[in-house]
Design a protein around this motif. Sequence first.
Motif, PDB file in Angstrom:
ATOM      1  N   GLY A  28     -29.325  54.413 -30.253  1.00  0.00           N
ATOM      2  CA  GLY A  28     -29.303  55.081 -29.520  1.00  0.00           C
ATOM      3  C   GLY A  28     -29.892  54.775 -28.144  1.00  0.00           C
ATOM      4  O   GLY A  28     -29.937  54.945 -27.300  1.00  0.00           O
ATOM      5  N   ASP A  29     -30.881  54.184 -28.220  1.00  0.00           N
ATOM      6  CA  ASP A  29     -31.886  52.974 -27.800  1.00  0.00           C
ATOM      7  C   ASP A  29     -30.969  51.980 -27.227  1.00  0.00           C
ATOM      8  O   ASP A  29     -30.388  51.982 -27.973  1.00  0.00           O
ATOM      9  N   LEU A  30     -31.385  51.000 -26.572  1.00  0.00           N
ATOM     10  CA  LEU A  30     -30.849  50.078 -26.280  1.00  0.00           C
ATOM     11  C   LEU A  30     -30.536  48.444 -28.214  1.00  0.00           C
ATOM     12  O   LEU A  30     -31.624  48.536 -28.622  1.00  0.00           O
ATOM     13  N   SER A  31     -29.511  48.288 -27.609  1.00  0.00           N
ATOM     14  CA  SER A  31     -29.463  46.950 -29.013  1.00  0.00           C
ATOM     15  C   SER A  31     -29.122  45.872 -28.170  1.00  0.00           C
ATOM     16  O   SER A  31     -28.396  45.640 -27.006  1.00  0.00           O
ATOM     17  N   ALA A  32     -28.958  44.324 -28.903  1.00  0.00           N
ATOM     18  CA  ALA A  32     -29.174  43.322 -28.362  1.00  0.00           C
ATOM     19  C   ALA A  32     -27.012  43.235 -27.189  1.00  0.00           C
ATOM     20  O   ALA A  32     -26.795  43.065 -26.915  1.00  0.00           O
ATOM     21  N   GLN A  33     -27.064  44.181 -29.207  1.00  0.00           N
ATOM     22  CA  GLN A  33     -25.526  43.719 -28.605  1.00  0.00           C
ATOM     23  C   GLN A  33     -24.983  44.644 -26.661  1.00  0.00           C
ATOM     24  O   GLN A  33     -24.015  44.534 -25.887  1.00  0.00           O
ATOM     25  N   GLU A  34     -25.307  46.313 -26.743  1.00  0.00           N
ATOM     26  CA  GLU A  34     -25.423  46.674 -25.636  1.00  0.00           C
ATOM     27  C   GLU A  34     -25.922  45.942 -24.281  1.00  0.00           C
ATOM     28  O   GLU A  34     -25.250  45.731 -23.502  1.00  0.00           O
ATOM     29  N   ALA A  35     -26.844  45.005 -24.956  1.00  0.00           N
ATOM     30  CA  ALA A  35     -27.326  44.205 -23.127  1.00  0.00           C
ATOM     31  C   ALA A  35     -26.173  43.534 -23.273  1.00  0.00           C
ATOM     32  O   ALA A  35     -26.009  43.501 -21.172  1.00  0.00           O
ATOM     33  N   MET A  36     -26.249  42.185 -23.941  1.00  0.00           N
ATOM     34  CA  MET A  36     -24.895  41.789 -23.496  1.00  0.00           C
ATOM     35  C   MET A  36     -23.781  42.426 -23.089  1.00  0.00           C
ATOM     36  O   MET A  36     -23.352  41.828 -21.841  1.00  0.00           O
ATOM     37  N   ASP A  37     -23.000  43.476 -23.398  1.00  0.00           N
ATOM     38  CA  ASP A  37     -21.915  44.358 -22.382  1.00  0.00           C
ATOM     39  C   ASP A  37     -22.464  44.400 -21.262  1.00  0.00           C
ATOM     40  O   ASP A  37     -21.409  44.643 -20.725  1.00  0.00           O
ATOM     41  N   ILE A  38     -23.651  45.120 -21.204  1.00  0.00           N
ATOM     42  CA  ILE A  38     -24.017  45.243 -20.012  1.00  0.00           C
ATOM     43  C   ILE A  38     -24.574  43.910 -18.906  1.00  0.00           C
ATOM     44  O   ILE A  38     -23.261  43.959 -17.573  1.00  0.00           O
ATOM     45  N   LEU A  39     -24.603  42.996 -19.171  1.00  0.00           N
ATOM     46  CA  LEU A  39     -25.161  41.966 -18.493  1.00  0.00           C
ATOM     47  C   LEU A  39     -23.535  41.322 -17.821  1.00  0.00           C
ATOM     48  O   LEU A  39     -22.847  40.767 -17.340  1.00  0.00           O
ATOM     49  N   ASP A  40     -23.052  41.544 -19.193  1.00  0.00           N
ATOM     50  CA  ASP A  40     -20.892  40.697 -19.345  1.00  0.00           C
ATOM     51  C   ASP A  40     -20.344  41.238 -18.307  1.00  0.00           C
ATOM     52  O   ASP A  40     -19.450  40.966 -17.445  1.00  0.00           O
ATOM     53  N   ALA A  41     -20.334  43.101 -18.125  1.00  0.00           N
ATOM     54  CA  ALA A  41     -20.095  43.671 -17.158  1.00  0.00           C
ATOM     55  C   ALA A  41     -20.414  43.442 -15.498  1.00  0.00           C
ATOM     56  O   ALA A  41     -19.625  43.752 -14.640  1.00  0.00           O
ATOM     57  N   GLY A  42     -21.552  42.601 -15.263  1.00  0.00           N
ATOM     58  CA  GLY A  42     -21.668  42.219 -14.274  1.00  0.00           C
ATOM     59  C   GLY A  42     -22.811  43.416 -13.628  1.00  0.00           C
ATOM     60  O   GLY A  42     -23.269  42.743 -12.712  1.00  0.00           O
ATOM     61  N   LEU A  43     -23.535  43.973 -14.336  1.00  0.00           N
ATOM     62  CA  LEU A  43     -24.989  44.447 -13.974  1.00  0.00           C
ATOM     63  C   LEU A  43     -25.946  44.201 -14.129  1.00  0.00           C
ATOM     64  O   LEU A  43     -26.135  43.121 -15.472  1.00  0.00           O
ATOM     65  N   ALA A  44     -27.000  43.909 -13.846  1.00  0.00           N
ATOM     66  CA  ALA A  44     -28.719  44.177 -13.803  1.00  0.00           C
ATOM     67  C   ALA A  44     -28.881  44.961 -14.474  1.00  0.00           C
ATOM     68  O   ALA A  44     -28.736  45.668 -14.800  1.00  0.00           O
TER      69      ALA A  44
END
Length: 193
Positions: A28-44
Amino acid sequence: MAVAQQFFAQGYKFCVRYLTLLGPQAPGDLSAQEAMDILDAGLALMPVQHVREPGWSPSQDLGQQDGEQAAANAQEIGFPSGVNIWCDMEGVAEGASAQDVTDHCNAWFDAVDAAGYVPGLYVGADAVLTGQQLYDLSFEHYWRSQSDVPDIPVRGYQFLQLAPSMAANGIGIDVDIAQDDNEGGQAQWLRIA
């Protein structure tokens, strides 16, 4: 990744996600995969550490422990040095002294700074400190909650929470804006160019 792409397509520019307070990153908290997904989508992206349950008692030792855990979890996810990590300061026990809060905050700052990150302070309800006491802390990055909290003299806030939580794209979000503070300081994001 699809949800992050939806937010980006709708004009959102950034995301702040939680680091677990105690131990390794929890579901439920940030994971490495979620961080990459967020960044790859163009969000800071920046992380904020969960706060303890309301009525908690701050101390220098607890601040150091929590700061070390925030830095360890940020490293586990893959955040490079130079990114803000935010300390969520709210819900402090009634009767806690300003000195205890100050000691907690400065110890948290020192632990996160020693790991190469840029410490920031989220100022929420029941944070105890006055605006001047907040300004006198080691921090140079401040995030104002929507609660009734003091202004930070001279510097001001770099991050403002504008509205209560709401649902967007099937998840709960807070609406925040980023701005330069009165001294030209800015939040330090992780972005993919």
